[in-house]
Enzyme design. Structure first.
Site, PDB file in Angstrom:
ATOM      1  CG  HIS A 133      -1.844   0.945   1.309  1.00 22.83           C
ATOM      2  ND1 HIS A 133      -1.621   2.345   1.829  1.00 22.83           N
ATOM      3  CD2 HIS A 133      -3.213   1.068   1.156  1.00 22.83           C
ATOM      4  CE1 HIS A 133      -2.646   2.969   1.836  1.00 22.83           C
ATOM      5  NE2 HIS A 133      -3.831   2.171   1.446  1.00 22.83           N
ATOM      6  CG  ASP A 137       0.432  -2.589   6.158  1.00 13.76           C
ATOM      7  OD1 ASP A 137      -0.688  -2.725   6.735  1.00 13.76           O
ATOM      8  OD2 ASP A 137       0.412  -1.934   5.014  1.00 13.76           O
ATOM      9  CD  GLN A 162      -7.316  -4.653   4.166  1.00 14.91           C
ATOM     10  OE1 GLN A 162      -8.130  -5.211   4.176  1.00 14.91           O
ATOM     11  NE2 GLN A 162      -7.226  -3.314   3.839  1.00 14.91           N
ATOM     12  CE  LYS A 199      -7.627  -0.774   6.207  1.00 22.02           C
ATOM     13  NZ  LYS A 199      -8.321   0.004   5.447  1.00 22.02           N
ATOM     14  CB  CYS A 211      -3.684   3.379  -1.553  1.00 23.52           C
ATOM     15  SG  CYS A 211      -5.102   4.719  -1.482  1.00 23.52           S
TER      16      CYS A 211
HETATM   17  N1  C6P Z   1      -6.467   0.417   2.952  1.00 22.02           N
HETATM   18  C1  C6P Z   1      -8.264  -0.050   1.290  1.00 22.02           C
HETATM   19  O1  C6P Z   1      -9.430   0.502   0.975  1.00 22.02           O
HETATM   20  P1  C6P Z   1      -4.841   3.457   7.204  1.00 22.02           P
HETATM   21  O2  C6P Z   1      -5.614   4.275   6.392  1.00 22.02           O
HETATM   22  O3  C6P Z   1      -3.814   4.284   7.982  1.00 22.02           O
HETATM   23  O4  C6P Z   1      -5.791   2.939   8.308  1.00 22.02           O
HETATM   24  O5  C6P Z   1      -4.532   2.122   6.720  1.00 22.02           O
HETATM   25  C2  C6P Z   1      -3.610   2.200   5.599  1.00 22.02           C
HETATM   26  C3  C6P Z   1      -3.185   0.770   5.068  1.00 22.02           C
HETATM   27  C4  C6P Z   1      -2.220   0.403   4.821  1.00 22.02           C
HETATM   28  N2  C6P Z   1      -1.975  -1.151   4.413  1.00 22.02           N
HETATM   29  C5  C6P Z   1      -2.914  -1.541   3.768  1.00 22.02           C
HETATM   30  C6  C6P Z   1      -2.448  -3.041   3.327  1.00 22.02           C
HETATM   31  C7  C6P Z   1      -4.187  -1.085   3.739  1.00 22.02           C
HETATM   32  O6  C6P Z   1      -4.929  -1.711   3.333  1.00 22.02           O
HETATM   33  C8  C6P Z   1      -4.466   0.183   4.311  1.00 22.02           C
HETATM   34  C9  C6P Z   1      -5.871   0.929   4.086  1.00 22.02           C
HETATM   35  C10 C6P Z   1      -7.586   1.003   2.535  1.00 22.02           C
HETATM   36  O7  C6P Z   1      -7.688  -0.826   0.970  1.00 22.02           O
HETATM   37  C11 C6P Z   1      -7.949   2.389   2.272  1.00 22.02           C
HETATM   38  S1  C6P Z   1      -6.914   2.901   1.231  1.00 22.02           S
END
Ligand code: C6P
Length: 415
Positions: free
Chosen positions: A132, A209, A212, A235, A373
């Site tokens: 991401h 990370d 998910q 999430k 992203c």
């Molecule tokens: N993905 C998606 O629709 P934040 O925004 O900090 O809570 O998480 C960022 C992030 C980092 N790593 C992974 C693997 C992610 O999936 C995400 C967030 C969302 O896939 C919003 S872009």
């Protein structure tokens, strides 16, 4: 009325679960809402919403400072969530749990503290093609500043990491590996335990990370031997604006603070400031108290069921949807790894993903479209984006039927 303690296991029934989520019971564009955008953010059960309201109605106060009843109560509840996060990740100590706004802030924190302190010109940071943006850009910023080189683990056409290539790119120069546990765009579950062990053999430190992974797998930071692990509350059925970073004590103790301000200090003079103990050294300023407290309600909510039962249910939804989509002419599923969570990305010949998303929305179906992203991943796959459906514990096979029917209608209009 029967009261439910957080630890009592209740039989899992998705239709009963749905009743706990007020947002699901509405019409969108004249159709019952089908919410398949759970990888972007999951919906919140009543208990999480009530925990937030309860906090503001009965105990709002600043924490770790006040001499009064409300401050003590808010502090206790805030710290209870830290203990709940410790248990959720199986960390050894609450000192190793830092509250952040989410994964994005956690990566930036580690890059700007551990990274700045320990990496220098000639060193290498290793990430993968499927990261991401939040696990790419903070490392690029650091690399630019320090003259460090960013190296990339490639992926196969199925969307799995090329582990042979990983073994080659991992060298004595690799000082840091930052890897996604589960891909948001592909659903792939990466072998992070193996990656961490290999990285440690060359002396590299690893950030995982877990954005998910946290809701679908049961990340155990000690079993994984992760140096750092992060997730976002929104999430895991919790509120937005809060998340946590796990870090091994020995790294956190040696790292400089990230932000300066109140709470993170022991003593301030104009000549010298000393810093607070863990975990407060990394939590400058008044934190997001209400949302942190409501995160514990999300953990309590999930604790009602056996994790494996939920995982098996979500896998069934994934398989059911995969089968249905595979039978659609000209549709290609993007991300066919052997080990996946309940995320399906796809492209369709002759139909643009953003048009598919708009027409599905007309039918009340919420999916995400675009690059998710993960632009470098899309470039590697030679596509501009996908349509992504992602399932949660309150979704049903009936909803998948509705989605597939609507998709057929949509594609008929577009092709
Ligand atoms: N993905 C998606 O629709 P934040 O925004 O900090 O809570 O998480 C960022 C992030 C980092 N790593 C992974 C693997 C992610 O999936 C995400 C967030 C969302 O896939 C919003 S872009």
């Amino acid at each position: 009325m029967e009261t439910l303690s957080p630890t009592s296991i209740r039989p899992f029934d998705p239709l009963v679960v749905r009743a706990d989520f007020p947002i699901l019971h509405q019409q969108v564009n004249g159709k019952p809402l089908v919410y398949f955008d759970n990888a972007a953010t999951a919906q919140k059960p009543k208990s999480v919403i009530q925990a937030l309201t309860h906090y503001y109605e009965t105990e709002n106060a600043n924490i770790h400072r006040g001499a009064h009843y409300l401050a003590a109560k808010a502090t206790q509840d805030y710290e209870d969530t830290r203990e709940a996060v410790r248990q959720f990740l199986n960390a050894a100590s609450t000192d190793e749990i830092i509250f952040t706004r989410g994964v994005t802030e956690a990566v930036n924190l580690v890059a700007q503290t551990y990274g700045r302190q320990n990496l220098q010109a000639g060193d290498e940071v290793l990430i993968s093609t499927m990261e991401h943006h939040s696990n790419i850009v903070p490392w690029q910023m650091l690399c630019e500043e320090k003259g460090v080189t960013l190296r990339i683990i490639p992926i196969t056409d199925q969307g799995e990491l090329e582990m042979d290539a990983f073994a080659k790119v991992l060298t004595e120069r690799t000082k840091f590996v930052s890897i996604v546990h589960v891909s948001n765009a592909l659903g792939t579950i990466n072998p992070v335990k193996e990656i961490i062990a290999a990285a440690h053999r060359v002396g590299a430190v690893v950030f995982v990370d877990g954005a998910q992974a946290a809701v679908h797998l049961s990340p155990d930071v000690q079993a994984l031997d992760a140096d750092f692990y992060a997730f976002s509350a929104h999430k895991v059925y919790g509120p937005t604006g809060i998340g946590a970073l796990y870090g091994k004590r020995r790294w956190l103790e040696a790292m400089p603070p990230y932000h300066g301000g109140g709470e993170m200090i022991k003593e301030v003079t104009f000549t010298k400031t000393t810093y607070n103990e863990l975990p407060f050294k990394f939590e400058a300023g008044t934190p997001n108290i209400g949302d942190t407290i409501a995160l514990k309600a999300a953990f309590d909510y999930l604790a009602q069921w056996d994790k494996q039962t939920i995982a098996a249910y979500e896998t069934d939804l994934l398989q059911y949807a995969t089968q249905a989509l595979e039978s659609i002419d000209g549709l290609q599923i993007i991300g066919t790894a052997k080990h996946k969570i309940s995320v399906i990305s796809f492209v369709v010949d002759g139909a643009h993903h953003s048009d598919i998303g708009t027409l599905l929305d007309n039918e009340g179906i919420a999916v995400r479209t675009g690059h998710h992203c993960t632009q470098p991943l899309m470039q590697r796959l030679g596509i501009s984006g996908t349509t992504r459906a992602s399932f949660a514990l309150y979704n049903t096979r009936d909803e998948i039927d509705t989605f597939v029917k609507a998709l057929h209608k949509t594609l008929k209009m577009l092709r």
